[in-house]
Design a protein around this motif. Structure first.
Motif, PDB file in Angstrom:
ATOM      1  N   TRP A 282      31.632  30.532  48.112  1.00  0.00           N
ATOM      2  CA  TRP A 282      32.318  31.486  48.952  1.00  0.00           C
ATOM      3  C   TRP A 282      31.969  31.197  50.334  1.00  0.00           C
ATOM      4  N   GLU A 286      34.212  35.528  52.798  1.00  0.00           N
ATOM      5  CA  GLU A 286      34.337  35.920  51.578  1.00  0.00           C
ATOM      6  C   GLU A 286      33.371  36.565  50.940  1.00  0.00           C
ATOM      7  N   GLU A 289      33.157  40.240  51.914  1.00  0.00           N
ATOM      8  CA  GLU A 289      33.997  40.990  50.940  1.00  0.00           C
ATOM      9  C   GLU A 289      33.682  41.190  49.467  1.00  0.00           C
ATOM     10  N   GLN A 367      37.679  32.970  37.692  1.00  0.00           N
ATOM     11  CA  GLN A 367      37.997  32.711  39.035  1.00  0.00           C
ATOM     12  C   GLN A 367      37.833  31.231  39.295  1.00  0.00           C
ATOM     13  N   CYS A 390      41.487  35.853  36.807  1.00  0.00           N
ATOM     14  CA  CYS A 390      41.514  36.353  37.915  1.00  0.00           C
ATOM     15  C   CYS A 390      41.768  35.217  39.089  1.00  0.00           C
ATOM     16  N   GLU A 392      44.347  34.637  40.751  1.00  0.00           N
ATOM     17  CA  GLU A 392      45.373  34.869  41.706  1.00  0.00           C
ATOM     18  C   GLU A 392      44.595  36.033  42.506  1.00  0.00           C
ATOM     19  N   ARG A 394      42.897  37.742  45.402  1.00  0.00           N
ATOM     20  CA  ARG A 394      42.335  37.413  46.788  1.00  0.00           C
ATOM     21  C   ARG A 394      40.724  38.006  46.988  1.00  0.00           C
ATOM     22  N   ILE A 395      40.030  37.339  47.833  1.00  0.00           N
ATOM     23  CA  ILE A 395      38.672  37.856  47.787  1.00  0.00           C
ATOM     24  C   ILE A 395      38.773  38.608  48.861  1.00  0.00           C
ATOM     25  N   LYS A 396      39.291  40.131  48.711  1.00  0.00           N
ATOM     26  CA  LYS A 396      39.253  41.196  49.612  1.00  0.00           C
ATOM     27  C   LYS A 396      38.578  42.308  48.750  1.00  0.00           C
ATOM     28  N   GLU A 399      40.370  44.333  45.993  1.00  0.00           N
ATOM     29  CA  GLU A 399      40.761  43.707  44.875  1.00  0.00           C
ATOM     30  C   GLU A 399      39.478  43.209  44.127  1.00  0.00           C
TER      31      GLU A 399
END
Ligand SMILES: O=c1ccn([C@@H]2O[C@H](COP(=O)(O)OP(=O)(O)O[C@H]3O[C@H](CO)[C@@H](O)[C@H](O)[C@H]3O)[C@@H](O)[C@H]2O)c(=O)[nH]1
Length: 461
Positions: A282, A286, A289, A367, A390, A392, A394-396, A399
């Motif tokens: 990442w 990311e 997050e 992922q 997973c 879809e 987003r690395i937030k 989520e």
């Protein structure tokens, strides 16, 4: 049962962890059948001979600087460099070996397809070893057809099924989002790798019952035997050699065993193991997050962040993660997945990690980052149903928090853990009943006896 004493094999692993590990495991299994093993390897990222005292190790000059690191940005270039520049150095090494001893077979990885022509020139029998799943290889075949017909680079990342490759959707195809030049190189390599013609067979590190339809299709494509003898780490564990030589680590990095002590203190199935393997990573934003998402989920976690990436995490973030989690730069992954405290694996779905997770009955948060990982993630979540998709996500942080809770504390996650345990039991049975290894031994020994007979006839006539 055929035994293969007095037969020497040459195995040539690429200098990448995900390829080196299964090749050395395969070599260990073949050693248990009586073969002698010579590992011919690059100097870059070379294996540790002390872990395999019964093998002979011979390096060849690769021209890659040792300061180079393996990452998703440069691994395609590493393989392209080897295919272009290593023909002569490898040939020199093989010629030297042949002068001293007869070679029964060269086993090479498809990532270094140049080996096929070098071996052929020297009249050496060959076996091609593929380290991805069979379905992925089939989809590569499909991609190379698209290439020939001018459809690449592919623009379609839709949810629509690809005819002939169901249940893969266009978005699951093994594309590398690495910029146009890397994509071009990758497609060229994939296409070239289809031109190889191993004389004795093709080996897949897979399980017949998981991929029977893809394996059947591949058997029609190849004129030689297609053997599935995975999962290699399990076959290796049950081979006689393991008893004699219990230090056959294949790790290119030092494993941090302190995480096992930490796992010993945790409740059963309470820890999420997080790792993206040896190439993917990442970005800094990311990572932060992910760190907050994991921490906010209130679940225990063991997170592998490789040395080159860990520097970019601010100290305050690292200290936030310490409340519930543990970070290491490289874990003894199979021991981790076998540990009773581990209840889920957030994975990039590299093929080795996927097999290891399924063998130890640990469900996955899938992922995928690039290439075959997309195919594996689809199979794990949609076909074998031992993982949550997973791709879809987003690395937030919110989520991430939601997905971690879904895996670790939801009813769905609990059911998935039950299914994963059933899968583990099925795999155990399939390993016990698989006789593909005897097929491989037979193919090598027979070819070698035939060539000796021909040689003798030739000399006497
Ligand atoms: O802390 C860690 C992390 C990983 N591993 C091991 O490293 C290997 C990683 O292999 P894999 O899961 O396949 O991931 P990659 O390293 O990314 O492997 C590359 O090679 C694979 C085989 O071709 C492909 O499936 C992947 O997409 C490709 O990225 C596994 O055996 C793990 O057990 C450790 O021992 N410790």
């Amino acid at each position: 049962m055929i035994m293969a004493s007095n037969h020497r094999l040459i195995v040539i692993p690429p200098p990448l962890q995900g390829h080196m590990t299964p090749m050395l495991q395969l070599a260990t299994i073949l050693y248990s059948k009586g073969f002698s093993i010579t590992v011919v390897h690059t100097k870059f990222n070379s294996p540790d001979p002390t872990n395999h005292p019964d093998f002979t190790f011979v390096p060849f000059h690769d021209g890659l600087p040792n300061s180079y690191t393996v990452s998703s940005k440069n691994f395609i270039h590493i393989s392209s460099h080897l295919n272009t520049n290593c023909v002569t150095p490898l040939k020199e090494v093989l010629v030297r070996i042949i002068k001293e001893e007869k070679i029964s077979c060269v086993i090479y990885d498809g990532l270094m397809h140049f080996i096929d022509s070098v071996a052929r020139e020297l009249n050496l029998p060959t076996i091609l070893f593929r380290t991805t799943c069979a379905t992925n290889y089939l989809s590569y075949h499909w991609l190379s057809m698209l290439q020939r017909n001018g459809y690449l680079p592919l623009q379609d990342f839709s949810m629509e099924m690809v005819e002939g490759l169901e249940p893969l959707r266009f978005k699951d195809l093994p594309i590398f989002n690495l910029g146009e030049s890397a994509t071009d190189i990758m497609v060229k390599q994939v296409t070239e790798s289809f031109s190889v013609k191993p004389s004795l067979g093709v080996i897949f590190n897979t399980i017949e019952f998981l991929e029977s339809s893809s394996l059947q299709k591949l058997r029609k494509l190849y004129k030689v035997g297609v053997f599935s003898i995975g999962p290699l780490h399990m076959c290796m564990a049950s081979s006689e050699t393991q008893e004699k030589n219990n230090n056959c680590s294949t790790s290119l990095m030092k494993e941090d065993y302190s995480c096992i002590t930490w796992l010993n203190e945790q409740e059963p199935c309470s820890v999420l193991y997080v790792s993206l393997g040896s190439i993917a990573s990442w970005e800094e934003k990311e990572l932060i997050e992910v760190a907050y998402g994991l921490t906010n989920s209130e679940q225990r976690f063991l997170w592998v962040i490789r040395p080159e990436t860990i520097e970019s995490i601010p100290e305050e973030v690292k200290s936030a993660t310490r409340k519930k989690g543990r970070i290491v730069t490289w874990a003894p992954q199979r021991e981790v997945l076998a540990h009773r405290a581990v209840g889920g694996f957030w994975s990039h779905c590299g093929w080795n990690s996927t097999l290891e997770s399924m063998c130890f009955g640990v469900p996955m948060m899938c992922q995928p980052c690039f290439g075959d990982q997309r195919v594996n993630a689809r199979l794990v979540s949609n076909v074998w149903k031992v993982g949550i998709e997973c791709s879809e996500m987003r690395i937030k942080r919110d989520e991430v928090e939601g997905a971690v809770r879904r895996m670790m504390v939801s009813e769905e996650g609990k059911l998935m853990r039950e299914k994963a345990v059933l899968m583990k039991d099925k795999i155990k049975i399939s390993v016990r009943d698989n006789d593909a290894l005897n097929g491989i031994v037979h193919a090598i020994v027979m070819s070698s006896s035939n060539s000796s007979a021909q040689h003798n006839n030739h000399n006497s006539s």
